[in-house]
Each structure stands twice: as C-alpha cells, then as structure tokens.
Design an enzyme around this catalytic site. Sequence first.
Site, PDB file in Angstrom:
ATOM      1  N   ASP A  16       0.856  -1.186   0.000  1.00 55.87           N
ATOM      2  CA  ASP A  16       0.000   0.000   0.000  1.00 55.87           C
ATOM      3  C   ASP A  16       0.893   1.237   0.000  1.00 55.87           C
ATOM      4  O   ASP A  16       1.735   1.405   0.885  1.00 55.87           O
ATOM      5  CB  ASP A  16      -0.860  -0.046   1.275  1.00 55.87           C
ATOM      6  CG  ASP A  16      -1.822   1.121   1.361  1.00 55.87           C
ATOM      7  OD1 ASP A  16      -1.688   2.099   0.591  1.00 55.87           O
ATOM      8  OD2 ASP A  16      -2.716   1.055   2.222  1.00 55.87           O
ATOM      9  N   ILE A  17       0.691   2.086  -0.960  1.00 57.32           N
ATOM     10  CA  ILE A  17       1.572   3.263  -1.099  1.00 57.32           C
ATOM     11  C   ILE A  17       1.469   4.197   0.109  1.00 57.32           C
ATOM     12  O   ILE A  17       2.444   4.845   0.479  1.00 57.32           O
ATOM     13  CB  ILE A  17       1.278   4.013  -2.423  1.00 57.32           C
ATOM     14  CG1 ILE A  17       2.384   5.025  -2.720  1.00 57.32           C
ATOM     15  CG2 ILE A  17      -0.067   4.712  -2.425  1.00 57.32           C
ATOM     16  CD1 ILE A  17       3.009   4.855  -4.044  1.00 57.32           C
ATOM     17  N   GLY A  38      -9.171   4.878  -5.909  1.00 56.45           N
ATOM     18  CA  GLY A  38      -7.857   4.250  -6.046  1.00 56.45           C
ATOM     19  C   GLY A  38      -6.795   4.854  -5.138  1.00 56.45           C
ATOM     20  O   GLY A  38      -7.048   5.156  -3.968  1.00 56.45           O
ATOM     21  N   VAL A  39      -5.606   5.045  -5.698  1.00 51.73           N
ATOM     22  CA  VAL A  39      -4.475   5.606  -4.952  1.00 51.73           C
ATOM     23  C   VAL A  39      -4.832   6.997  -4.413  1.00 51.73           C
ATOM     24  O   VAL A  39      -4.539   7.324  -3.254  1.00 51.73           O
ATOM     25  CB  VAL A  39      -3.251   5.733  -5.900  1.00 51.73           C
ATOM     26  CG1 VAL A  39      -2.136   6.522  -5.254  1.00 51.73           C
ATOM     27  CG2 VAL A  39      -2.755   4.361  -6.322  1.00 51.73           C
ATOM     28  N   ASP A  40      -5.458   7.797  -5.241  1.00 54.52           N
ATOM     29  CA  ASP A  40      -5.813   9.176  -4.888  1.00 54.52           C
ATOM     30  C   ASP A  40      -6.692   9.202  -3.626  1.00 54.52           C
ATOM     31  O   ASP A  40      -6.410   9.932  -2.662  1.00 54.52           O
ATOM     32  CB  ASP A  40      -6.566   9.774  -6.098  1.00 54.52           C
ATOM     33  CG  ASP A  40      -6.563  11.280  -6.120  1.00 54.52           C
ATOM     34  OD1 ASP A  40      -5.927  11.884  -5.245  1.00 54.52           O
ATOM     35  OD2 ASP A  40      -7.204  11.858  -7.027  1.00 54.52           O
ATOM     36  N   SER A 123      -1.818   5.192 -14.023  1.00 51.95           N
ATOM     37  CA  SER A 123      -2.734   5.021 -15.179  1.00 51.95           C
ATOM     38  C   SER A 123      -3.267   3.599 -15.400  1.00 51.95           C
ATOM     39  O   SER A 123      -4.082   3.397 -16.298  1.00 51.95           O
ATOM     40  CB  SER A 123      -2.103   5.502 -16.505  1.00 51.95           C
ATOM     41  OG  SER A 123      -2.183   6.897 -16.610  1.00 51.95           O
ATOM     42  N   GLY A 125      -5.096   1.711 -13.401  1.00 44.76           N
ATOM     43  CA  GLY A 125      -6.337   1.393 -12.694  1.00 44.76           C
ATOM     44  C   GLY A 125      -7.511   1.991 -13.452  1.00 44.76           C
ATOM     45  O   GLY A 125      -7.851   1.547 -14.557  1.00 44.76           O
ATOM     46  N   ALA A 126      -8.090   3.028 -12.878  1.00 44.14           N
ATOM     47  CA  ALA A 126      -9.257   3.685 -13.489  1.00 44.14           C
ATOM     48  C   ALA A 126      -8.962   4.168 -14.908  1.00 44.14           C
ATOM     49  O   ALA A 126      -9.863   4.237 -15.744  1.00 44.14           O
ATOM     50  CB  ALA A 126      -9.688   4.857 -12.609  1.00 44.14           C
TER      51      ALA A 126
END
Length: 179
Positions: A16-17, A38-40, A123, A125-126
Amino acid sequence: MRIAIKGSAVELIKGDITAQETDAIVNAANTTLSGGGGVDGAIHKAGGPSIMEECKPLAPCPAGEARLTGGGQLKAKHVIHTVGPVYKDGRHNEPRLLEKSYRSSLELASKHRIRSLAFPSISTGAYRYPVEEAARIALSTVGGYLVQHPEIELVRFVLFDDKTYKIYQRTLEELSVGE
Ligand code: AR6
C-alpha cells in the site's frame, strides 16, 4: 526485487503506497487535483485534509505534469501529485504522456532534494492503461533518469496486487538483461 543503477536502487514491492516511509510518495491524481478513488482516495484519506487544501491553488494539473504538497499525516514528508493519461487505444499520445508523468515527478523530486520516492502503477487502474506496456514505460523512464541523476537514491514501485507485481517483476528482469 531490487536492482542497482549506478549508486541508486530500483525496488519493487507489493503493498500500500500510503504506508511508505520514503521522503515522498507519488499520487496517481486527475487534472482537478480534487481527489478520487484508487491511490488518490487512499492518499487523501490517510494523509488528512491538509493535502487537499494545498492542492487547491495548484490545480489544474494537465496530464504529464506534477505538483508537490506536504504529506499531512502520512509517514512520507511530501506527496508528488501527477496525472497520467487516460488510455484510449495507444494512438492518442498515451505513451509520451505516461513517460512525461514519471519524468515530471522525478524532476520535482530532484528539485526539492527528495532522495527516495515511491510510485504506484500510474494510469493502470481507473485510466485502463495496459499493465505490460505501462510497466515498460515506467521502469525504463525511471532507470534512464537514475543513470543521469544520482541525487535520487531510491525509487520504489508499490504494486497493489499480485498480477501487477508479477508483470513489473518480469519487465524489470527483461530490461536488466537487455542493458
Ligand atoms: N497503494 C498502491 N497501489 C494502489 C492503491 C494503494 N493504496 N490503491 C490502488 N492501487 P488508480 P489511475 C493501484 O485507479 O489508473 C482516481 O480516481 C491500482 O490497483 O489509482 O492513474 C484519480 O482521481 C492500480 O494498479 O490510478 C483519477 O481520476 C494503480 O494503483 C484516476 O483514479 C493505479 O490505479 C487515476 O487513475
């Protein structure tokens, strides 16, 4: 997996980032810098509201560019927000924009004396970029940058799932053999 590039290192881990203790972590954001999934979503949730406050005056961030904020409650002191391309068919400048997004993030790190940073798979993922192709661009852009920029000591790719991790691993092995 870890490989040396001159005096620096490229590392691949599954994880996990938001948990990374590198000087900076990179966010796969969108042009509005106003959050998302997502990450965001994970970074804003873990880092708290100060990151969003800092993002507001930095928007918009076009695809390929990057912006720097503090890390809020994260272990990382900084967040580099970059926007990758939305993948259509590979003929809409996607490869160049993805490369630019990694390069802009690395340049921002160099400028702010950030020695270690963690990237997600931008890029894929979504934004639906095929992972094989994205991994090749990500790893070759970072590798090429580290050869020229020893001030960056560590670049860690934090891959969320097994499939993505394995593709990055295979790609890094292939690129290392090809050197
Ligand atoms: N740590 C590491 N990797 C993760 C995490 C995490 N916590 N969560 C997801 N991933 P994405 P994009 C993986 O969609 O394709 C947002 O809504 C995920 O499995 O986060 O660049 C933004 O606001 C995938 O492999 O980023 C934008 O609108 C990779 O990270 C849009 O998504 C990237 O998936 C950006 O889409």
